[in-house]
Motif scaffolding. Structure first.
Motif, PDB file in Angstrom:
ATOM      1  N   UNK A 107       0.819  -1.214   0.000  1.00 46.92           N
ATOM      2  CA  UNK A 107       0.000   0.000   0.000  1.00 46.92           C
ATOM      3  C   UNK A 107       0.855   1.267   0.000  1.00 46.92           C
ATOM      4  N   UNK A 108       2.138   1.129   0.314  1.00 50.83           N
ATOM      5  CA  UNK A 108       3.049   2.269   0.266  1.00 50.83           C
ATOM      6  C   UNK A 108       3.498   2.576  -1.158  1.00 50.83           C
ATOM      7  N   UNK A 109       3.098   1.724  -2.113  1.00 50.74           N
ATOM      8  CA  UNK A 109       3.413   1.925  -3.529  1.00 50.74           C
ATOM      9  C   UNK A 109       2.106   2.073  -4.312  1.00 50.74           C
ATOM     10  N   UNK A 110       2.227   2.404  -5.601  1.00 50.91           N
ATOM     11  CA  UNK A 110       1.017   2.435  -6.417  1.00 50.91           C
ATOM     12  C   UNK A 110       0.513   1.011  -6.598  1.00 50.91           C
ATOM     13  N   UNK A 111      -0.753   0.864  -6.959  1.00 48.43           N
ATOM     14  CA  UNK A 111      -1.373  -0.458  -6.948  1.00 48.43           C
ATOM     15  C   UNK A 111      -0.842  -1.407  -8.021  1.00 48.43           C
ATOM     16  N   UNK A 112      -0.043  -0.897  -8.965  1.00 48.50           N
ATOM     17  CA  UNK A 112       0.574  -1.770  -9.969  1.00 48.50           C
ATOM     18  C   UNK A 112       1.872  -2.393  -9.465  1.00 48.50           C
ATOM     19  N   UNK A 113       2.450  -1.816  -8.442  1.00 50.90           N
ATOM     20  CA  UNK A 113       3.809  -2.185  -8.027  1.00 50.90           C
ATOM     21  C   UNK A 113       3.979  -3.679  -7.774  1.00 50.90           C
ATOM     22  N   UNK A 114       3.084  -4.251  -6.979  1.00 54.49           N
ATOM     23  CA  UNK A 114       3.235  -5.665  -6.639  1.00 54.49           C
ATOM     24  C   UNK A 114       3.010  -6.574  -7.845  1.00 54.49           C
ATOM     25  N   UNK A 115       2.326  -6.066  -8.853  1.00 49.30           N
ATOM     26  CA  UNK A 115       2.105  -6.852 -10.061  1.00 49.30           C
ATOM     27  C   UNK A 115       3.300  -6.739 -11.018  1.00 49.30           C
ATOM     28  N   UNK A 116       3.911  -5.569 -11.056  1.00 47.55           N
ATOM     29  CA  UNK A 116       5.129  -5.405 -11.856  1.00 47.55           C
ATOM     30  C   UNK A 116       6.189  -6.408 -11.415  1.00 47.55           C
ATOM     31  N   UNK A 117       6.364  -6.542 -10.114  1.00 49.58           N
ATOM     32  CA  UNK A 117       7.420  -7.413  -9.599  1.00 49.58           C
ATOM     33  C   UNK A 117       7.130  -8.892  -9.853  1.00 49.58           C
ATOM     34  N   UNK A 118       5.900  -9.213 -10.203  1.00 47.81           N
ATOM     35  CA  UNK A 118       5.516 -10.612 -10.432  1.00 47.81           C
ATOM     36  C   UNK A 118       5.413 -10.964 -11.917  1.00 47.81           C
ATOM     37  N   UNK A 119       5.697 -10.014 -12.800  1.00 45.92           N
ATOM     38  CA  UNK A 119       5.576 -10.274 -14.237  1.00 45.92           C
ATOM     39  C   UNK A 119       6.572 -11.321 -14.710  1.00 45.92           C
ATOM     40  N   UNK A 120       6.193 -12.134 -15.703  1.00 45.92           N
ATOM     41  CA  UNK A 120       7.113 -13.151 -16.227  1.00 45.92           C
ATOM     42  C   UNK A 120       8.231 -12.520 -17.037  1.00 45.92           C
ATOM     43  N   UNK A 121       9.350 -13.222 -17.119  1.00 45.50           N
ATOM     44  CA  UNK A 121      10.448 -12.775 -17.963  1.00 45.50           C
ATOM     45  C   UNK A 121      10.236 -13.267 -19.379  1.00 45.50           C
ATOM     46  N   UNK A 122      11.101 -12.884 -20.283  1.00 49.86           N
ATOM     47  CA  UNK A 122      10.967 -13.322 -21.682  1.00 49.86           C
ATOM     48  C   UNK A 122      11.123 -14.846 -21.756  1.00 49.86           C
ATOM     49  N   UNK A 123      10.251 -15.443 -22.553  1.00 48.17           N
ATOM     50  CA  UNK A 123      10.267 -16.897 -22.664  1.00 48.17           C
ATOM     51  C   UNK A 123       9.477 -17.598 -21.579  1.00 48.17           C
ATOM     52  N   UNK A 124       8.876 -16.839 -20.671  1.00 43.38           N
ATOM     53  CA  UNK A 124       8.144 -17.421 -19.548  1.00 43.38           C
ATOM     54  C   UNK A 124       6.639 -17.149 -19.660  1.00 43.38           C
ATOM     55  N   UNK A 125       5.886 -17.915 -18.870  1.00 43.85           N
ATOM     56  CA  UNK A 125       4.437 -17.737 -18.768  1.00 43.85           C
ATOM     57  C   UNK A 125       4.113 -17.336 -17.342  1.00 43.85           C
ATOM     58  N   UNK A 126       3.404 -16.229 -17.180  1.00 38.26           N
ATOM     59  CA  UNK A 126       2.987 -15.788 -15.859  1.00 38.26           C
ATOM     60  C   UNK A 126       1.475 -15.906 -15.732  1.00 38.26           C
ATOM     61  N   UNK A 127       1.017 -16.415 -14.603  1.00 43.02           N
ATOM     62  CA  UNK A 127      -0.412 -16.575 -14.355  1.00 43.02           C
ATOM     63  C   UNK A 127      -0.775 -15.785 -13.108  1.00 43.02           C
ATOM     64  N   UNK A 128      -1.704 -14.858 -13.265  1.00 42.44           N
ATOM     65  CA  UNK A 128      -2.193 -14.073 -12.134  1.00 42.44           C
ATOM     66  C   UNK A 128      -3.540 -14.624 -11.691  1.00 42.44           C
ATOM     67  N   UNK A 129      -3.587 -15.206 -10.495  1.00 40.11           N
ATOM     68  CA  UNK A 129      -4.827 -15.656  -9.882  1.00 40.11           C
ATOM     69  C   UNK A 129      -5.348 -14.478  -9.061  1.00 40.11           C
ATOM     70  N   UNK A 130      -6.272 -13.731  -9.631  1.00 39.66           N
ATOM     71  CA  UNK A 130      -6.641 -12.382  -9.236  1.00 39.66           C
ATOM     72  C   UNK A 130      -5.475 -11.485  -9.648  1.00 39.66           C
ATOM     73  N   UNK A 131      -5.723 -10.193  -9.734  1.00 39.02           N
ATOM     74  CA  UNK A 131      -4.717  -9.337 -10.371  1.00 39.02           C
ATOM     75  C   UNK A 131      -4.933  -7.872 -10.027  1.00 39.02           C
ATOM     76  N   UNK A 132      -4.352  -7.011 -10.862  1.00 38.56           N
ATOM     77  CA  UNK A 132      -4.543  -5.567 -10.698  1.00 38.56           C
ATOM     78  C   UNK A 132      -6.007  -5.171 -10.864  1.00 38.56           C
ATOM     79  N   UNK A 133      -6.831  -6.075 -11.392  1.00 40.92           N
ATOM     80  CA  UNK A 133      -8.258  -5.771 -11.554  1.00 40.92           C
ATOM     81  C   UNK A 133      -9.012  -5.752 -10.233  1.00 40.92           C
ATOM     82  N   UNK A 134      -8.422  -6.303  -9.196  1.00 40.44           N
ATOM     83  CA  UNK A 134      -9.062  -6.200  -7.885  1.00 40.44           C
ATOM     84  C   UNK A 134      -9.257  -4.732  -7.497  1.00 40.44           C
ATOM     85  N   UNK A 135      -8.422  -3.857  -8.068  1.00 38.56           N
ATOM     86  CA  UNK A 135      -8.477  -2.435  -7.750  1.00 38.56           C
ATOM     87  C   UNK A 135      -9.595  -1.685  -8.461  1.00 38.56           C
TER      88      UNK A 135
END
Length: 309
Positions: A107-135
């Motif tokens: 909460x001390x960061x903008x609401x995208x912050x925790x999602x940025x840090x969880x993004x997949x790298x190149x060649x990877x697949x990232x799955x968000x179970x709930x996401x920035x849309x909770x906001x």
């Protein structure tokens, strides 16, 4: 799986960009007769194998990254869908993140912050179970929670108005556009469960000791806001389904069908990338042959000569 789009019309689940929709516009159950549950299970197994092959090419290609977003009401089957569909993937190339209520640090960061840090790298697949849309979902139903973000322009709940939400939808679109422009393929799934089916699944969780841990009284509390959540989902789907980050509304009352539909859509979208294994050039081929020669000449690699009689 290759011809699954001839059995299932995926277009009916796609939210067209710019179109105003309501959750009532979409079915919660599979009402077709084109495919049976048994056939769906066979196709899903085939789909897992095909998705695993594409994942291998994605990793070798090392250019794109995939972000798959799951949103739903409680007991809609997100966890099961992730487990069944993604089981064929190599876990080294897949990252699953389940987002809960934000912590004090988040909460001390903008609401995208925790999602940025969880993004997949190149060649990877990232799955968000709930996401920035909770906001724009749970906070829209409970606007008082926005005050926890301590935003300069929000002095009271009265400031969390329609203008606020429209700006937040624009922020989400900009966030996703930036990801897409930098090689992220985004697919978003809303698992659309009926209120009747949710009640049935809640009862199963209460009656089955093995499922008791899945139920929380907070789930029942949020069920009381069913209509508000449906409105919030409709608004979010309408405002944030884009060409670069499309939304799909998947019927979730029949788990076997929702899993197949999700797998089919992911496969068809992956297929559009036309991924292939990297082709080596003449210099690299020469290096490979040289390496083979070195390995063949290693001590102990030669076959022992037959003794003369």
């Amino acid at each position: 799986m290759i011809h699954i789009d001839k059995l299932i019309n995926f277009k009916k689940y796609h939210v067209k960009p710019g179109k105003k929709v309501s959750t009532k516009d979409f079915d919660t159950g599979y009402d077709g007769k084109e495919i049976t549950k048994a056939e769906a299970e066979e196709l899903l197994e085939e789909g897992r194998n095909l998705l695993a092959e594409i994942q291998d090419k994605l990793y070798a290609h090392n250019q794109y990254r995939i972000l798959i977003v799951f949103q739903a009401m409680d007991a809609a089957g997100k966890d099961g869908a992730i487990k069944h569909i993604m089981s064929g993937f190599n876990p080294q190339g897949v990252k699953v993140h389940s987002f809960k209520a934000p912590t004090a640090q988040e909460l001390d960061h903008d609401y995208f912050w925790r999602h940025y840090t969880a993004l997949p790298g190149r060649g990877e697949i990232g799955i968000f179970n709930r996401s920035h849309y909770e906001n724009v979902l749970v906070t829209k139903v409970h606007p008082e929670w926005i005050l926890n973000e301590r935003l300069p322009e929000v002095k009271s709940v009265k400031d969390v108005n329609d203008k606020f939400w429209q700006e937040r939808y624009k922020q989400i679109n900009r966030f996703e556009k930036n990801l897409a422009d930098n090689g992220t393929i985004i697919l978003k799934f809303f698992l659309h469960v009926s209120k009747k089916e949710q009640k049935k699944r809640f009862m199963e969780r209460i009656d089955d000791p093995a499922k008791n841990w899945k139920f929380s009284l907070s789930d029942l509390k949020e069920r009381a806001f069913w209509d508000q959540y449906q409105k919030a989902y409709g608004d979010a789907l309408s405002a944030t389904s884009t060409d670069y980050a499309p939304w799909y509304v998947i019927p979730a009352d029949d788990k076997w069908f929702s899993r197949l539909a999700i797998a089919g859509i992911i496969y068809k979208e992956f297929e559009k990338l036309k991924l292939s294994y990297p082709v080596v050039n003449a210099t690299q081929k020469a290096e490979l042959q040289k390496a083979k020669e070195i390995l063949n000449n290693e001590e102990g690699s030669k076959k022992p000569k037959k003794s003369k009689k």
